[in-house]
Design a protein around this motif. Structure first.
Motif, PDB file in Angstrom:
ATOM      1  N   PRO A 118      47.454  42.141  81.237  1.00  0.00           N
ATOM      2  CA  PRO A 118      48.630  41.274  81.275  1.00  0.00           C
ATOM      3  C   PRO A 118      49.436  41.372  79.981  1.00  0.00           C
ATOM      4  CG  PRO A 118      46.699  40.101  82.079  1.00  0.00           C
ATOM      5  CD  PRO A 118      46.198  41.393  81.528  1.00  0.00           C
ATOM      6  N   ASP A 119      50.764  41.378  80.104  1.00  0.00           N
ATOM      7  CA  ASP A 119      51.639  41.536  78.941  1.00  0.00           C
ATOM      8  C   ASP A 119      51.426  40.428  77.916  1.00  0.00           C
ATOM      9  OD1 ASP A 119      52.736  43.841  79.997  1.00  0.00           O
ATOM     10  OD2 ASP A 119      54.397  42.778  80.990  1.00  0.00           O
ATOM     11  N   GLY A 120      51.189  39.204  78.387  1.00  0.00           N
ATOM     12  CA  GLY A 120      51.067  38.084  77.468  1.00  0.00           C
ATOM     13  C   GLY A 120      49.654  37.845  76.958  1.00  0.00           C
ATOM     14  N   LEU A 121      48.733  38.783  77.187  1.00  0.00           N
ATOM     15  CA  LEU A 121      47.354  38.595  76.772  1.00  0.00           C
ATOM     16  C   LEU A 121      47.267  38.579  75.245  1.00  0.00           C
ATOM     17  CD1 LEU A 121      44.562  38.353  78.167  1.00  0.00           C
ATOM     18  CD2 LEU A 121      44.258  40.787  77.741  1.00  0.00           C
ATOM     19  N   ALA A 122      46.628  37.553  74.702  1.00  0.00           N
ATOM     20  CA  ALA A 122      46.497  37.444  73.253  1.00  0.00           C
ATOM     21  C   ALA A 122      45.805  38.680  72.687  1.00  0.00           C
ATOM     22  CB  ALA A 122      45.697  36.185  72.900  1.00  0.00           C
ATOM     23  N   SER A 123      46.210  39.078  71.496  1.00  0.00           N
ATOM     24  CA  SER A 123      45.736  40.346  70.936  1.00  0.00           C
ATOM     25  C   SER A 123      44.221  40.378  70.766  1.00  0.00           C
ATOM     26  CB  SER A 123      46.427  40.608  69.599  1.00  0.00           C
ATOM     27  OG  SER A 123      46.151  39.563  68.671  1.00  0.00           O
ATOM     28  N   ASP A 124      43.611  39.270  70.347  1.00  0.00           N
ATOM     29  CA  ASP A 124      42.157  39.271  70.168  1.00  0.00           C
ATOM     30  C   ASP A 124      41.422  39.401  71.501  1.00  0.00           C
ATOM     31  OD1 ASP A 124      42.172  39.142  67.426  1.00  0.00           O
ATOM     32  OD2 ASP A 124      42.194  36.953  67.361  1.00  0.00           O
TER      33      ASP A 124
ATOM     34  N   ALA B 271      41.089  32.657  70.634  1.00  0.00           N
ATOM     35  CA  ALA B 271      42.441  32.991  71.091  1.00  0.00           C
ATOM     36  C   ALA B 271      42.685  32.515  72.516  1.00  0.00           C
ATOM     37  CB  ALA B 271      42.658  34.507  70.998  1.00  0.00           C
ATOM     38  N   TRP B 272      41.695  32.682  73.358  1.00  0.00           N
ATOM     39  CA  TRP B 272      41.842  32.294  74.774  1.00  0.00           C
ATOM     40  C   TRP B 272      42.130  30.799  74.906  1.00  0.00           C
ATOM     41  CZ3 TRP B 272      41.426  35.137  79.381  1.00  0.00           C
ATOM     42  CH2 TRP B 272      41.381  34.376  80.545  1.00  0.00           C
ATOM     43  N   HIS B 273      41.339  30.007  74.206  1.00  0.00           N
ATOM     44  CA  HIS B 273      41.504  28.560  74.345  1.00  0.00           C
ATOM     45  C   HIS B 273      42.758  28.055  73.646  1.00  0.00           C
ATOM     46  CE1 HIS B 273      37.178  28.981  75.417  1.00  0.00           C
ATOM     47  NE2 HIS B 273      37.491  28.031  76.268  1.00  0.00           N
ATOM     48  N   GLU B 274      43.190  28.738  72.596  1.00  0.00           N
ATOM     49  CA  GLU B 274      44.444  28.342  71.962  1.00  0.00           C
ATOM     50  C   GLU B 274      45.638  28.664  72.847  1.00  0.00           C
ATOM     51  OE1 GLU B 274      44.853  29.998  68.112  1.00  0.00           O
ATOM     52  OE2 GLU B 274      43.259  28.797  67.215  1.00  0.00           O
ATOM     53  N   ALA B 275      45.511  29.719  73.662  1.00  0.00           N
ATOM     54  CA  ALA B 275      46.619  30.152  74.498  1.00  0.00           C
ATOM     55  C   ALA B 275      46.664  29.456  75.848  1.00  0.00           C
ATOM     56  CB  ALA B 275      46.538  31.669  74.723  1.00  0.00           C
TER      57      ALA B 275
END
Length: 335
Positions: free
Chosen positions: A8-14, A86-90
């Protein structure tokens, strides 16, 4: 092999870094999604979501794949820690109606995740987060420090995991980082499947009176148990520890069952036994440190009940909906 789906384009980098690393490990291990489902407690559809950035893989899924690919546990856990943050922040504060998973996906996620660690919801929107380098450095350092000391045994690598043949393997804290519900002494007498001991392997195997007897071992739980196949109702699978601790369970119907667990720092301190209704008894050797092939599936003739009353294996009351049915007989549930 089918072409991989783009992330996905918006996937966080980490999260992206973790998923790409898992893809590399999957290729290194040479495993298909179906093979991953057979070798880990997670289903094929769960792995498809993890490897395509649709869901954050649980820590236990990451360690399971890492073990199969002989990966560096410290690096892998550092990546997972950053991705988890990163997942939970996003995550969005609420889920839009169109983001809900199907009923099949929800059911699959529940069956795949080990006890105590719910799988994060899939399909939520992502947003690139700003990296706070000081926090990332602290997380990475902490993960490295914990993982090197605590996870080497979970991956089964190196000579440090196995004992010297006297049952004195070190009881490091490796598998405390793996998502299981017990460890070592706390696993005593428990059901290995209920405890989530999914990294199981066969440490001893012997055929006794026509029945396959296996010593099954979990590095994650540091525990062993007995499994019998090709038996009959009433036959008992018994596990015995060198210090005399023992547990057993009888076949309810069909051909196989497995015993509760004994705590075991290594498989060399336990052996698997069988007690047959005919009076025949026997045990395997003490467990070894090499992974053996599992017992073959029983022939159809043993699985099919007959209508002859004298046949001790016949169970006219058994049906798939029978509430007394022993779930251990199904090949998919064999532990």
């Amino acid at each position: 092999m089918t072409e991989r789906k783009p992330l996905p384009d918006g996937l966080a980098s980490d999260v992206r870094h973790l998923v790409l690393e898992l893809r590399v490990l999957k290729d290194r291990a040479g495993l298909s999604l179906a093979a991953l489902a057979q070798r880990t407690p997670y289903s094929k559809s769960s792995w498809e979501r993890y490897l395509n950035g649709k869901a954050l893989p649980p820590q236990h899924a990451v360690t399971s794949l890492g073990k199969l690919a002989d990966a560096d546990p410290a690096r892998l856990m550092a990546l997972w820690d950053l991705a988890n943050t990163a997942w939970h922040e996003a995550e969005a504060p609420s889920e839009a109606p169109g983001d809900a998973r199907s009923a099949d996906e929800e059911e699959d996620a529940v069956s795949a995740a080990p006890p105590g660690e719910p799988e994060p919801p899939a399909g939520r929107p992502f947003a690139d987060r700003r990296l706070v380098w000081s926090a990332a450095a602290v997380a990475l350092a902490a993960a490295l420090a914990v993982s090197v000391a605590a996870l080497s045994g979970a991956f089964g690598g190196g000579s440090g995991e196995h004992d010297d043949g006297n049952g004195t393997a070190g009881t490091d804290t490796s598998t405390r980082q793996v998502d299981v519900s017990c460890f070592a002494e706390s696993c005593e007498g428990k059901d290995p499947r209920d405890a989530g001991c999914g990294d199981v392997w066969t440490a001893a195997l012997q055929r006794i009176d026509g029945v396959y007897v296996e010593l099954r071992y979990s590095d994650a739980c540091k525990a062993a148990w007995s499994r019998i196949s090709w038996g009959h109702p009433g036959d008992a699978a018994r596990v015995v520890a060198r210090d005399g601790r023992t547990h057993q369970k009888k076949v309810s119907y069909d051909t196989d069952t497995f015993s509760p667990m004994v705590a075991a720092p290594s498989p060399t301190v336990a052996q698997a036994c069988i007690v047959r209704t005919s009076g025949v008894r026997g045990c395997t050797d003490w467990g070894g440190t090499h992974h053996l092939n599992e017992a073959p599936e029983p022939p159809a003739s043993l699985l099919t009940p007959t209508s002859t009353p004298a046949d001790p294996t016949a169970d006219p009351n058994h049906s798939p909906a029978d509430p007394t049915a022993d779930p251990n007989h199904s090949p998919a549930n064999r532990s």
